[in-house]
Design an enzyme around this catalytic site. Structure first.
Site, mmCIF file in Angstrom:
data_model
loop_
_atom_site.group_PDB
_atom_site.id
_atom_site.type_symbol
_atom_site.label_atom_id
_atom_site.label_comp_id
_atom_site.label_asym_id
_atom_site.label_seq_id
_atom_site.Cartn_x
_atom_site.Cartn_y
_atom_site.Cartn_z
ATOM 1 N N ASP A 116 0.902 -1.189 0.017
ATOM 2 C CA ASP A 116 0.048 0.013 0.059
ATOM 3 C C ASP A 116 0.670 1.411 0.103
ATOM 4 O O ASP A 116 0.322 2.410 -0.373
ATOM 5 C CB ASP A 116 -0.766 -0.006 1.223
ATOM 6 C CG ASP A 116 -2.044 -1.152 1.327
ATOM 7 O OD1 ASP A 116 -2.522 -1.366 2.328
ATOM 8 O OD2 ASP A 116 -2.004 -1.790 0.337
ATOM 9 N N MET A 167 -3.858 -11.181 -7.191
ATOM 10 C CA MET A 167 -2.875 -11.799 -7.987
ATOM 11 C C MET A 167 -1.484 -10.767 -7.838
ATOM 12 O O MET A 167 -0.316 -11.189 -7.978
ATOM 13 C CB MET A 167 -3.194 -11.786 -9.684
ATOM 14 C CG MET A 167 -4.123 -12.923 -9.776
ATOM 15 S SD MET A 167 -4.584 -12.687 -11.565
ATOM 16 C CE MET A 167 -3.184 -13.151 -12.321
HETATM 17 O O1 LIG Z 1 -0.026 -5.176 3.429
HETATM 18 P P1 LIG Z 1 -0.245 -6.108 2.477
HETATM 19 O O2 LIG Z 1 0.140 -7.780 3.205
HETATM 20 O O3 LIG Z 1 0.966 -5.878 1.379
HETATM 21 O O4 LIG Z 1 -1.663 -5.984 1.440
HETATM 22 C C1 LIG Z 1 -2.275 -4.901 1.810
HETATM 23 C C2 LIG Z 1 -3.656 -5.124 1.163
HETATM 24 O O5 LIG Z 1 -4.318 -6.179 1.769
HETATM 25 C C3 LIG Z 1 -5.648 -5.689 1.912
HETATM 26 O O6 LIG Z 1 -5.723 -5.120 3.490
HETATM 27 C C4 LIG Z 1 -6.728 -6.752 1.913
HETATM 28 O O7 LIG Z 1 -6.210 -7.944 2.512
HETATM 29 P P2 LIG Z 1 -7.118 -9.079 2.848
HETATM 30 O O8 LIG Z 1 -8.337 -8.954 1.895
HETATM 31 O O9 LIG Z 1 -6.369 -10.201 2.936
HETATM 32 O O10 LIG Z 1 -7.803 -8.573 4.345
HETATM 33 C C5 LIG Z 1 -5.616 -4.560 1.017
HETATM 34 O O11 LIG Z 1 -6.806 -3.643 1.406
HETATM 35 C C6 LIG Z 1 -4.417 -3.967 0.718
HETATM 36 O O12 LIG Z 1 -4.309 -3.086 -0.055
#
Ligand SMILES: O=P(O)(O)OC[C@H]1O[C@](O)(COP(=O)(O)O)[C@@H](O)[C@@H]1O
Ligand SMILES: Nc1ncnc2c1ncn2[C@@H]1O[C@H](COP(=O)(O)OP(=O)(O)O)[C@@H](O)[C@H]1O
Length: 373
Positions: free
Chosen positions: A101, A256
């Site tokens: 993010d 993905m």
């Molecule tokens: O912090 P990470 O592991 O890179 O993933 C961040 C992403 O995971 C999410 O929180 C979604 O995670 P989940 O669907 O597994 O709950 C997204 O909103 C966000 O962009």
């Protein structure tokens, strides 16, 4: 180098300290983890029982804790650090920022972000191919980022095939002059096709006008309403009502993109973060997140990392560059721009404790905003 004899991997996120087995990490076990997506230790949401976690750290004789994850994880590490300090334990607690993010403040970027932007190109390219292959083709791609729009922003800039990028930080509206529907109409008439990239956190207020909230996840994060499906439906409904043929293809590559192995740039970045964080803990530092700031690796106190989230600044040059690259409307009135500038000034003062030195490039931002109205 430091003669460490035992390294434990805590499985299953924070609850792994007290509810799951741990594995002993050896060079052999971690040898190729940079070639695999996901996490070899597994992760989880919720389950942060601070007392149980610190009891486990104490019982196991752990003297250094390295916590890898996003903004929530870093907040959790900060709470552990406070409890360790309250108990007077000789334990170093250090955070390593890892999230696609890029919503962690202070640092230049988070580990995982570059990989996500690079992988998003494949989805945007597919959307572009589909859009140019049909009459009034529209390719719509939803990207992750939770409440920050950095992945959509930078993937759009990298692609140059995107006609509209919608992010949480820049509110938009659908109907009427200057709205999204009129812009789509104009682009289809001028170009015959268009590509729209929408960050998953965009449009939440608009969607909430007609859809119920779906609650929070186990970590307390607000679950997002699906802006991709909602926007597809709204666009199809509008053009059907206006008797204009369109062919909209919706692509949702979110998991993905998150599941692939990190790219070369992130692999190097991750290695440097690991080296720097170990040197910091071995030197006796604690209560910090390691991160690159203006190109140099720094030990940043947890409270600086957890006091806010990193968001796209819509009065910054990078956003103005996007607007001039997509030619999309800014969907903003001057009042919102002024409020965003004030917020940016406040944030800058918070960071360096003095009046903001960074002059927002009004001319570029305003000219692009004005030009695209
Ligand atoms: O912090 P990470 O592991 O890179 O993933 C961040 C992403 O995971 C999410 O929180 C979604 O995670 P989940 O669907 O597994 O709950 C997204 O909103 C966000 O962009
Ligand atoms: N303020 C907090 N105090 C304690 N634990 C927290 C806090 N915020 C998040 N956590 C914990 O950190 C872990 C990861 O947080 P989450 O928001 O799910 O993911 P991310 O780190 O990717 O943002 C979860 O186990 C969550 O319970």
């Amino acid at each position: 180098m430091y003669g460490v004899t035992k390294i434990l991997g805590i499985q299953g996120g924070y609850r792994g300290f007290y509810a799951r087995n741990t594995i002993t990490l050896t060079p052999k076990i971690v040898n190729d983890i940079h070639k695999r997506g996901g996490t070899v230790l597994g992760s989880s949401r919720g389950g942060h029982d601070t007392v149980k976690i610190v009891d486990s750290i104490q019982d196991r004789g752990i003297n250094q804790v390295y916590v890898i994850g996003g903004d929530g994880t870093q907040r959790g590490a900060g709470v552990i650090f406070e409890e360790v300090r309250r108990r007077g334990l000789k334990v170093s607690v250090a955070g390593i920022p890892k999230t696609i993010d890029n919503d962690i403040p202070v640092i230049d970027k988070s580990f995982g972000f570059d990989t996500a932007v690079e992988e998003a190109q494949r989805a945007i390219n597919a959307a572009h191919v589909e859009a140019v292959s049909a009459e009034n083709g529209i390719g719509l791609v939803k990207l992750m980022g939770r409440h920050s729009g950095f992945i959509a922003h930078y993937a759009t800039l990298a692609s140059r095939d995107v006609d509209c990028c919608l992010i949480p930080e820049s509110p938009f509206y659908l109907e009427g002059e200057g709205g999204l529907f009129r812009y789509i109409e104009r682009r289809l008439k001028d170009n015959g096709h268009m590509v729209i990239v929408v960050a998953e956190g965009a449009g939440q207020k608009l969607i909430a006008e007609t859809m119920q909230s779906i609650g929070k996840d186990a970590s307390g994060n607000q679950l997002l309403l699906d802006v991709g499906l909602w926007l597809s439906q709204k666009i199809n409904e509008y053009f059907k009502k206006n008797k204009m043929t369109i062919n909209l293809k919706y692509i949702d590559p979110t998991y993905m993109i998150r599941a692939i192995p990190s790219n070369a740039s992130d692999n190097v970045y991750c290695t440097l973060l690991a080296h720097s964080v170990v040197h910091g803990a071995m030197a006796g530092y604690t209560g910090f997140t390691i991160g690159q700031v203006n190109g140099r690796h720094c030990y940043i106190p947890f409270y600086r990392i957890t006091e806010k989230q990193n968001r796209v600044s819509i009065t910054d040059r990078m956003w103005a560059r996007l607007l001039s690259s997509t030619n999309q409307p800014s969907f903003l009135c001057n009042k919102v721009i002024e409020e965003a500038k004030k917020e940016q000034e406040r944030a800058a003062q918070l960071l360096d404790g003095s009046p903001s030195h960074r002059k927002v490039d009004d001319e570029v931002a305003a000219s692009n905003l004005g030009r695209t109205k």
